[in-house]
Design a protein around this motif. Structure first.
Motif, PDB file in Angstrom:
ATOM      1  N   ALA A  36       3.526  10.134 -11.470  1.00 22.71           N
ATOM      2  CA  ALA A  36       4.726   9.415 -11.063  1.00 22.71           C
ATOM      3  C   ALA A  36       4.302   8.437  -9.974  1.00 22.71           C
ATOM      4  CB  ALA A  36       5.768  10.395 -10.525  1.00 22.71           C
ATOM      5  N   LEU A  37       4.999   7.313  -9.880  1.00 20.93           N
ATOM      6  CA  LEU A  37       4.708   6.322  -8.843  1.00 20.93           C
ATOM      7  C   LEU A  37       5.909   6.214  -7.926  1.00 20.93           C
ATOM      8  CD1 LEU A  37       2.694   4.211  -7.760  1.00 20.93           C
ATOM      9  CD2 LEU A  37       3.768   2.546  -9.309  1.00 20.93           C
ATOM     10  N   SER A  38       5.663   6.018  -6.639  1.00 17.06           N
ATOM     11  CA  SER A  38       6.738   5.926  -5.659  1.00 17.06           C
ATOM     12  C   SER A  38       7.765   4.872  -6.082  1.00 17.06           C
ATOM     13  CB  SER A  38       6.178   5.615  -4.268  1.00 17.06           C
ATOM     14  OG  SER A  38       5.241   4.566  -4.312  1.00 17.06           O
ATOM     15  N   GLN A  39       9.029   5.196  -5.871  1.00 15.28           N
ATOM     16  CA  GLN A  39      10.140   4.455  -6.467  1.00 15.28           C
ATOM     17  C   GLN A  39      10.119   2.953  -6.237  1.00 15.28           C
ATOM     18  OE1 GLN A  39      14.093   6.180  -5.971  1.00 15.28           O
ATOM     19  NE2 GLN A  39      14.928   4.141  -5.572  1.00 15.28           N
ATOM     20  N   MET A  40       9.862   2.502  -5.011  1.00 17.41           N
ATOM     21  CA  MET A  40       9.973   1.073  -4.738  1.00 17.41           C
ATOM     22  C   MET A  40       8.813   0.280  -5.324  1.00 17.41           C
ATOM     23  SD  MET A  40      12.844   1.465  -3.545  1.00 17.41           S
ATOM     24  CE  MET A  40      13.306  -0.227  -3.211  1.00 17.41           C
ATOM     25  N   THR A  96      14.074   9.600   2.748  1.00 19.34           N
ATOM     26  CA  THR A  96      13.991   9.175   4.144  1.00 19.34           C
ATOM     27  C   THR A  96      12.720   9.700   4.794  1.00 19.34           C
ATOM     28  OG1 THR A  96      15.335  11.101   4.756  1.00 19.34           O
ATOM     29  CG2 THR A  96      16.483   9.011   4.414  1.00 19.34           C
ATOM     30  N   THR A  97      12.177  10.772   4.248  1.00 22.38           N
ATOM     31  CA  THR A  97      10.890  11.302   4.695  1.00 22.38           C
ATOM     32  C   THR A  97      10.057  11.572   3.452  1.00 22.38           C
ATOM     33  OG1 THR A  97      11.714  13.569   4.642  1.00 22.38           O
ATOM     34  CG2 THR A  97      11.911  12.384   6.745  1.00 22.38           C
ATOM     35  N   GLY A  98       8.848  12.005   3.634  1.00 25.60           N
ATOM     36  CA  GLY A  98       8.019  12.320   2.480  1.00 25.60           C
ATOM     37  C   GLY A  98       7.053  11.199   2.166  1.00 25.60           C
ATOM     38  N   TRP A  99       6.386  11.320   1.046  1.00 24.56           N
ATOM     39  CA  TRP A  99       5.278  10.427   0.727  1.00 24.56           C
ATOM     40  C   TRP A  99       5.664   9.280  -0.188  1.00 24.56           C
ATOM     41  CZ3 TRP A  99       1.928  11.285   4.224  1.00 24.56           C
ATOM     42  CH2 TRP A  99       1.874  12.554   4.804  1.00 24.56           C
ATOM     43  N   CYS A 100       6.862   9.353  -0.751  1.00 18.54           N
ATOM     44  CA  CYS A 100       7.326   8.285  -1.647  1.00 18.54           C
ATOM     45  C   CYS A 100       8.400   7.437  -0.978  1.00 18.54           C
ATOM     46  CB  CYS A 100       7.847   8.880  -2.953  1.00 18.54           C
ATOM     47  SG  CYS A 100       6.538   9.626  -3.950  1.00 18.54           S
ATOM     48  N   ASN A 101       8.394   7.389   0.356  1.00 17.66           N
ATOM     49  CA  ASN A 101       9.465   6.717   1.093  1.00 17.66           C
ATOM     50  C   ASN A 101       9.128   5.302   1.534  1.00 17.66           C
ATOM     51  OD1 ASN A 101       7.598   7.428   3.059  1.00 17.66           O
ATOM     52  ND2 ASN A 101       9.134   7.802   4.634  1.00 17.66           N
ATOM     53  N   ALA A 102       7.997   4.757   1.095  1.00 18.03           N
ATOM     54  CA  ALA A 102       7.635   3.400   1.517  1.00 18.03           C
ATOM     55  C   ALA A 102       8.590   2.373   0.910  1.00 18.03           C
ATOM     56  CB  ALA A 102       6.205   3.084   1.105  1.00 18.03           C
ATOM     57  N   ASN A 132       4.522   4.619   4.128  1.00 22.78           N
ATOM     58  CA  ASN A 132       4.754   6.041   4.358  1.00 22.78           C
ATOM     59  C   ASN A 132       3.945   6.506   5.566  1.00 22.78           C
ATOM     60  OD1 ASN A 132       2.081   6.435   3.464  1.00 22.78           O
ATOM     61  ND2 ASN A 132       2.699   7.165   1.431  1.00 22.78           N
ATOM     62  N   ALA A 133       3.977   7.792   5.831  1.00 21.61           N
ATOM     63  CA  ALA A 133       3.350   8.334   7.046  1.00 21.61           C
ATOM     64  C   ALA A 133       1.851   8.111   7.098  1.00 21.61           C
ATOM     65  CB  ALA A 133       3.660   9.825   7.158  1.00 21.61           C
ATOM     66  N   ALA A 134       1.231   7.878   5.964  1.00 23.43           N
ATOM     67  CA  ALA A 134      -0.209   7.633   5.923  1.00 23.43           C
ATOM     68  C   ALA A 134      -0.536   6.147   6.016  1.00 23.43           C
ATOM     69  CB  ALA A 134      -0.805   8.221   4.649  1.00 23.43           C
ATOM     70  N   GLY A 135       0.495   5.305   6.119  1.00 24.55           N
ATOM     71  CA  GLY A 135       0.271   3.868   6.239  1.00 24.55           C
ATOM     72  C   GLY A 135       0.119   3.163   4.910  1.00 24.55           C
ATOM     73  N   ASN A 136       0.540   3.821   3.824  1.00 24.19           N
ATOM     74  CA  ASN A 136       0.398   3.242   2.489  1.00 24.19           C
ATOM     75  C   ASN A 136       1.753   2.918   1.864  1.00 24.19           C
ATOM     76  OD1 ASN A 136      -2.542   3.368   2.079  1.00 24.19           O
ATOM     77  ND2 ASN A 136      -2.238   5.585   2.232  1.00 24.19           N
ATOM     78  N   TYR A 137       1.778   1.886   1.035  1.00 23.74           N
ATOM     79  CA  TYR A 137       3.003   1.469   0.368  1.00 23.74           C
ATOM     80  C   TYR A 137       3.141   2.056  -1.032  1.00 23.74           C
ATOM     81  CZ  TYR A 137       4.077  -1.764   4.115  1.00 23.74           C
ATOM     82  OH  TYR A 137       4.401  -2.289   5.348  1.00 23.74           O
ATOM     83  N   LEU A 138       2.089   2.685  -1.514  1.00 29.43           N
ATOM     84  CA  LEU A 138       2.123   3.329  -2.825  1.00 29.43           C
ATOM     85  C   LEU A 138       1.763   4.799  -2.678  1.00 29.43           C
ATOM     86  CD1 LEU A 138       1.767   0.271  -3.677  1.00 29.43           C
ATOM     87  CD2 LEU A 138       0.557   1.142  -5.681  1.00 29.43           C
ATOM     88  N   ASN A 139       2.458   5.628  -3.442  1.00 33.18           N
ATOM     89  CA  ASN A 139       2.079   7.020  -3.566  1.00 33.18           C
ATOM     90  C   ASN A 139       2.089   7.388  -5.046  1.00 33.18           C
ATOM     91  OD1 ASN A 139       1.707   9.839  -2.179  1.00 33.18           O
ATOM     92  ND2 ASN A 139       3.218  10.179  -3.791  1.00 33.18           N
ATOM     93  N   PHE A 140       0.978   7.938  -5.496  1.00 34.95           N
ATOM     94  CA  PHE A 140       0.887   8.455  -6.859  1.00 34.95           C
ATOM     95  C   PHE A 140       1.086   9.967  -6.790  1.00 34.95           C
ATOM     96  CE2 PHE A 140      -1.433   4.490  -7.022  1.00 34.95           C
ATOM     97  CZ  PHE A 140      -1.110   3.959  -8.269  1.00 34.95           C
ATOM     98  N   ASP A 141       2.008  10.473  -7.597  1.00 31.80           N
ATOM     99  CA  ASP A 141       2.279  11.906  -7.655  1.00 31.80           C
ATOM    100  C   ASP A 141       1.704  12.424  -8.967  1.00 31.80           C
ATOM    101  OD1 ASP A 141       3.271  14.094  -6.335  1.00 31.80           O
ATOM    102  OD2 ASP A 141       5.354  13.804  -6.923  1.00 31.80           O
ATOM    103  N   LEU A 142       0.557  13.049  -8.886  1.00 29.35           N
ATOM    104  CA  LEU A 142      -0.186  13.483 -10.068  1.00 29.35           C
ATOM    105  C   LEU A 142       0.467  14.706 -10.703  1.00 29.35           C
ATOM    106  CD1 LEU A 142      -2.886  13.073 -11.713  1.00 29.35           C
ATOM    107  CD2 LEU A 142      -3.897  14.767 -10.162  1.00 29.35           C
TER     108      LEU A 142
END
Length: 224
Positions: free
Chosen positions: A66-70, A120-126, A132-142
């Motif tokens: 899955a890819l972060s929504q935005m 509002t929190t979590g890894w897919c909130n960019a 997100n909290a790690a400074g990334n605009y993409l999160n892949f949810d494997l």
């Protein structure tokens, strides 16, 4: 759509949608380069489950994410990221202290078949307003564990850290042709569910540009 187990506490936030003007709505989606850095999490996707892209059940027999929504480009159902393939390479863990840098960098080619909902929190909130909290605009949810991914795919050092699942990884990503995806030669894995209405798209077998990628379900239906 499948809901990542590790994000379950905020999933309800995506059930509220707001109608925006088309220009404002389009500006909300994150435009990302063909390669860069992201975070990687994992979630439970049952075998043969039909996720938000409407890809056939057979797709779950191969590596998907899955890819972060935005970045996915839709708040519900399919987005322009559906069907795209990415090569993901593990770099180091984000939450552990100290970070764990494996001696061997492992990579995997995944096909995007689902969205990881905005929160509002979590890894897919960019969003376009911040990472997100790690400074990334993409999160892949494997989708993992998976019959298509070795159980030792994620490196670990249990003797030092006392656990094996680090939860969140910093990764590099590269958009690649889906002919390098494990399910490429399985026609059933590249198709869409039939008879399910407009949400059954799955998009092209190998989306590469605006001429053969999905439109946004949200934009198409006036949903933010």
């Amino acid at each position: 759509m499948a809901l990542p187990a590790i994000h379950s506490f905020f999933k309800l936030s995506v059930l509220t949608f707001f109608i925006l003007a088309p220009a404002a709505r389009a500006s909300e989606w994150i435009e990302y380069s063909s390669n860069g850095f992201a975070t990687l999490t994992h979630y439970s996707l049952p075998l043969n489950y039909i996720a938000s892209c409407g890809c056939t059940a057979e797709s779950t027999h191969y590596p998907t994410a899955a890819l972060s929504q935005m970045a996915f480009g839709s708040s519900t159902a399919y987005g322009p990221a559906c069907g795209r393939c990415f090569n993901l390479t593990l770099l180091n863990t984000f939450l552990s202290v100290p970070p764990f840098y494996p001696s061997e960098q492992k990579s995997i080619v995944v096909k995007v078949t689902d969205l990881c909902p905005l929160s509002t929190t979590g890894w897919c909130n960019a969003t376009t307003n911040g990472p997100n909290a790690a400074g990334n605009y993409l999160n892949f949810d494997l989708a993992y564990p998976s019959t298509s991914i070795p159980s030792n795919f994620f490196p670990s050092n249990a003797s030092y850290y006392g656990y094996t699942d680090f939860g969140v990884w910093n990764i590099s990503y590269e958009s690649v042709s889906c002919n390098g995806w494990e399910g490429w030669n399985d026609a059933a894995a590249l198709g869409s569910v039939t008879g399910q209405g407009p949400e059954s798209v799955c998009c092209a077998a190998d989306p590469t540009n605006s001429s053969n990628t999905c439109t946004s379900y949200s934009d198409h239906n006036g949903i933010a």
